[in-house]
Design a protein around this motif. Structure first.
Motif, short mmCIF file in Angstrom:
data_model
loop_
_atom_site.label_atom_id
_atom_site.label_comp_id
_atom_site.label_asym_id
_atom_site.label_seq_id
_atom_site.Cartn_x
_atom_site.Cartn_y
_atom_site.Cartn_z
N ASP A 31 -10.45 -51.81 -35.97
CA ASP A 31 -10.90 -51.75 -34.57
C ASP A 31 -9.84 -52.33 -33.62
O ASP A 31 -9.66 -51.82 -32.52
N VAL A 32 -9.15 -53.37 -34.07
CA VAL A 32 -8.05 -53.94 -33.27
C VAL A 32 -6.95 -52.89 -33.11
O VAL A 32 -6.43 -52.67 -32.02
N MET A 33 -6.63 -52.22 -34.21
CA MET A 33 -5.60 -51.19 -34.17
C MET A 33 -6.01 -50.04 -33.24
O MET A 33 -5.20 -49.58 -32.43
N HIS A 34 -7.26 -49.60 -33.33
CA HIS A 34 -7.75 -48.53 -32.45
C HIS A 34 -7.68 -48.96 -30.98
O HIS A 34 -7.25 -48.18 -30.13
N TRP A 35 -8.10 -50.18 -30.71
CA TRP A 35 -8.06 -50.68 -29.34
C TRP A 35 -6.62 -50.65 -28.81
O TRP A 35 -6.36 -50.14 -27.72
N ALA A 36 -5.69 -51.20 -29.59
CA ALA A 36 -4.30 -51.29 -29.15
C ALA A 36 -3.70 -49.90 -28.94
O ALA A 36 -3.08 -49.63 -27.91
N LEU A 37 -3.89 -49.01 -29.91
CA LEU A 37 -3.28 -47.69 -29.83
C LEU A 37 -3.95 -46.80 -28.78
O LEU A 37 -3.31 -45.90 -28.24
N SER A 38 -5.21 -47.07 -28.47
CA SER A 38 -5.85 -46.30 -27.39
C SER A 38 -5.27 -46.69 -26.04
O SER A 38 -5.31 -45.91 -25.09
N ARG A 39 -4.70 -47.87 -25.95
CA ARG A 39 -4.06 -48.32 -24.71
C ARG A 39 -2.62 -47.81 -24.59
O ARG A 39 -2.14 -47.53 -23.51
N ASN A 40 -1.94 -47.72 -25.75
CA ASN A 40 -0.54 -47.32 -25.74
C ASN A 40 -0.14 -46.90 -27.16
O ASN A 40 -0.27 -47.69 -28.09
N ASP A 41 0.33 -45.68 -27.30
CA ASP A 41 0.73 -45.16 -28.62
C ASP A 41 2.12 -44.53 -28.52
O ASP A 41 2.29 -43.32 -28.69
N PRO A 42 3.15 -45.36 -28.26
CA PRO A 42 4.48 -44.80 -28.04
C PRO A 42 5.11 -44.12 -29.26
O PRO A 42 5.98 -43.28 -29.12
N SER A 43 4.64 -44.45 -30.46
CA SER A 43 5.18 -43.84 -31.68
C SER A 43 4.33 -42.68 -32.17
O SER A 43 4.57 -42.17 -33.27
N ASN A 44 3.33 -42.28 -31.39
CA ASN A 44 2.46 -41.16 -31.73
C ASN A 44 1.79 -41.36 -33.09
O ASN A 44 1.68 -40.44 -33.90
N LEU A 45 1.30 -42.57 -33.34
CA LEU A 45 0.67 -42.88 -34.62
C LEU A 45 -0.67 -42.16 -34.79
O LEU A 45 -1.07 -41.84 -35.91
N LEU A 46 -1.37 -41.93 -33.69
CA LEU A 46 -2.68 -41.28 -33.76
C LEU A 46 -2.59 -39.75 -33.83
O LEU A 46 -3.56 -39.09 -34.18
N ARG A 47 -1.44 -39.20 -33.45
CA ARG A 47 -1.21 -37.75 -33.44
C ARG A 47 -2.29 -37.03 -32.61
O ARG A 47 -2.81 -35.98 -33.01
N LEU A 48 -2.63 -37.58 -31.47
CA LEU A 48 -3.71 -37.03 -30.66
C LEU A 48 -3.43 -35.62 -30.15
O LEU A 48 -4.37 -34.86 -29.92
N VAL A 49 -2.15 -35.26 -30.01
CA VAL A 49 -1.84 -33.89 -29.56
C VAL A 49 -1.97 -32.88 -30.69
O VAL A 49 -1.84 -31.68 -30.47
N GLN A 50 -2.24 -33.36 -31.90
CA GLN A 50 -2.47 -32.50 -33.06
C GLN A 50 -3.88 -32.83 -33.59
O GLN A 50 -4.01 -33.62 -34.53
N PRO A 51 -4.93 -32.27 -32.99
CA PRO A 51 -6.30 -32.67 -33.33
C PRO A 51 -6.63 -32.60 -34.82
O PRO A 51 -7.30 -33.50 -35.34
N GLU A 52 -6.16 -31.59 -35.52
CA GLU A 52 -6.48 -31.47 -36.95
C GLU A 52 -5.81 -32.60 -37.74
O GLU A 52 -6.43 -33.22 -38.61
N THR A 53 -4.54 -32.87 -37.44
CA THR A 53 -3.84 -33.96 -38.11
C THR A 53 -4.47 -35.29 -37.77
O THR A 53 -4.65 -36.15 -38.64
N SER A 54 -4.83 -35.46 -36.51
CA SER A 54 -5.49 -36.70 -36.09
C SER A 54 -6.78 -36.93 -36.87
O SER A 54 -7.06 -38.04 -37.33
N LYS A 55 -7.55 -35.87 -37.07
CA LYS A 55 -8.78 -35.98 -37.85
C LYS A 55 -8.47 -36.32 -39.31
O LYS A 55 -9.16 -37.15 -39.93
N GLN A 56 -7.45 -35.70 -39.88
CA GLN A 56 -7.08 -35.98 -41.26
C GLN A 56 -6.65 -37.45 -41.43
O GLN A 56 -6.96 -38.08 -42.45
N ILE A 57 -5.96 -37.99 -40.43
CA ILE A 57 -5.55 -39.39 -40.46
C ILE A 57 -6.78 -40.28 -40.51
O ILE A 57 -6.88 -41.20 -41.35
N GLN A 58 -7.74 -40.02 -39.62
CA GLN A 58 -8.96 -40.83 -39.59
C GLN A 58 -9.78 -40.66 -40.86
O GLN A 58 -10.37 -41.64 -41.36
N ASP A 59 -9.82 -39.45 -41.41
CA ASP A 59 -10.55 -39.22 -42.65
C ASP A 59 -9.93 -39.99 -43.81
O ASP A 59 -10.65 -40.54 -44.66
N LEU A 60 -8.60 -40.02 -43.88
CA LEU A 60 -7.92 -40.75 -44.95
C LEU A 60 -8.20 -42.25 -44.83
O LEU A 60 -8.46 -42.93 -45.83
#
Length: 196
Positions: free
Chosen positions: A49-78
């Protein structure tokens, strides 16, 4: 790691959970770490939850891959699979080794049902979702590291050479060095540190 990657500075109070300060228990009665306390009294008590909070504020390394919805979902599923399946199996494997139970190999094999597909993923890329890290790489690393340490002699085999390489890349990174820095215990010194 999430806080640093998201460039979210916080004031750090380093504690040892066997000597919990009353301020920790007041903020979070369950007494586990990390605990992120906001000026307005809000509290976040889980690492993810700390990680989600921080990355929702700023994700300069594109760790969440939000522009790639399928990949983003796979990350969260893993990450969810790690929490739901691998961590309970890992805890049982660690306990089995610690108490020298007869079911060590069986417990390890249950962990391997999660580890083997990760080894395969790493055969074609440096990280789980490509050539740059994702949130999953950082969220899973502490647990895979624990798995590797349960029986170090067994783990150092050719079957997990990609996982070993991946772990080594984490261990040798400046980020890991910065995160693992030792600080004086807050309960003893009262010292706080700007963690950025």
């Amino acid at each position: 790691m999430g806080l640093l990657l998201a460039k979210q500075p916080v004031i750090l109070r380093d504690i040892v959970t066997r000597n919990k300060p009353p301020e920790l228990l007041e903020a979070s009665p369950k007494g586990t770490v990390p605990v992120l306390v906001f000026d307005d009294g809000r509290v976040i008590e889980q690492s993810l939850d700390v990680m989600h909070w921080a990355l929702s504020r700023n994700d300069p390394s594109n760790l969440l891959r939000l522009v790639q919805p399928e990949t983003s979902k796979q990350i969260q599923d893993l990450i969810a699979m790690n929490d739901r399946e691998f961590i309970p199996n890992l805890e049982q494997y660690r306990a089995s080794m610690r108490y020298r139970n007869d079911d060590q190999e069986q417990r390890r094999k249950l962990c391997e049902t999660f580890i083997k597909p990760l080894e395969e993923r790493l055969s074609s890329h440096a990280y789980f979702f490509g050539d740059t890290p994702s949130q999953a790489d950082y969220a899973l690393m502490p647990f895979i590291s624990q798995f590797a340490r349960v029986d170090k002699k067994w783990f150092v085999t050719p079957q997990y050479k990609n996982i070993e390489r991946w772990l080594r890349a984490h261990y040798e990174s400046s980020l890991y060095t910065k995160v693992m820095k030792q600080y004086p215990q807050w309960i003893e010194t009262g010292e706080e540190f700007l963690f950025e």
